[in-house]
Design an enzyme around this catalytic site. Structure first.
Site: not given
Ligand SMILES: [Zn+2]
Length: 273
Positions: A2-3, A95, A114
């Site tokens: 995400p930016e 997760h 991750r």
């Protein structure tokens, strides 16, 4: 990853749901998440009972203003903030590493495959100095003169320059490549070599591409989802990012991919000089 546009979409979706609400319960199950400071139990205890006064964003960070302190969420590569309208609907999977239960019944969960993301607390008054994040590209202070000043002092390649969060906030690999294409600037150029008209074009391209991506609710390459679980639809509008081998939409030259500063970098060798 995400930016700025994706984080801004998240912030806008969450603000009406959490601002003014009290955090009734907090759970952080993954010790790694609080590695920047404190323990999972300590951070969870510190936010419990606090009310979200405002939801902000700085670069790629979401800022929960809890009064004197702020909870900062960095999503890393694959972090997601997901909203569950009622506690009854909340279905954590393997997760899901943290969640906040709000007054009124909603649950905000943090999911991260991750596990590069971070949650940490900072005194709200010291946020700016502690985070050390550069200019916000959508702020009015991001002028041609301001960009020219930081470019002039930097001999790194313009692609790496755009990725440096201490200089400009929120730009990652996708929007750096897309902005440079729209500005007609080769990613391998040195920042200090840009002429004033190129800096003007770059500033305009950065703002245009970020705004357009926000309007399209961000780019989903693999993991990105908004708080309601919806992907963004800006990825099909990418002109160069991950389009290597396909013809440039402007001139037909195949888009090239090189590795620059260990990052895949995509550009058109005809349109970008
Ligand atoms: Zn081209």
């Amino acid at each position: 990853m995400p930016e700025l546009p994706e984080v801004e979409v998240i912030r806008r979706a969450l603000a009406p749901r959490v601002v003014g609400r009290r955090i009734e319960e907090a759970q952080i199950a993954l010790p790694r998440l609080t590695r920047r400071g404190g323990t999972p139990q300590g951070v969870a205890a510190a936010v419990t009972g606090r009310t979200v006064a405002a939801l902000g964003r700085r670069g790629k960070c979401v800022l929960f203003d809890l009064g004197g302190e702020s909870l900062i969420v960095r999503l890393g590569m694959t972090g997601q903030l997901l909203w569950w309208e009622t506690g009854a609907r909340f279905r954590p999977d393997s997760h899901t590493h943290a969640h906040l239960r709000f007054s009124g019944g909603g649950v905000l969960s943090y999911r991260d495959v991750r596990k590069f993301g971070e949650l940490f607390l900072l005194p709200t008054a010291t946020l700016e100095t502690a985070l050390r994040i550069g200019m916000e590209p959508l702020d009015s202070a991001f002028t041609v003169e301001a960009l020219a000043r930081v470019c002039r002092d930097s001999s790194v390649r313009i692609k790496s320059f755009l990725l440096d969060q201490r200089k400009i906030a929120g730009i990652g690999n996708i929007y750096a490549d897309e902005a440079l294409f729209r500005a007609g600037i080769r990613p391998t150029r040195r920042a200090s070599s840009l002429r004033l008209e190129e800096i003007r074009a770059l500033r305009r391209a950065v703002r245009t591409v970020l705004r357009s991506a926000i309007r399209h609710r961000g780019s989903t390459i693999s993991d990105y989802r908004d708080p309601c679980g919806q992907p963004g639809d800006f990825a099909p509008l990418h002109r160069v990012y991950h389009r290597h081998g396909t013809p440039c939409a402007v001139c037909g030259t195949p888009i090239q991919r090189i590795v620059l500063g260990q990052r895949g970098t995509h550009f058109c060798s005809t349109c970008q000089r």
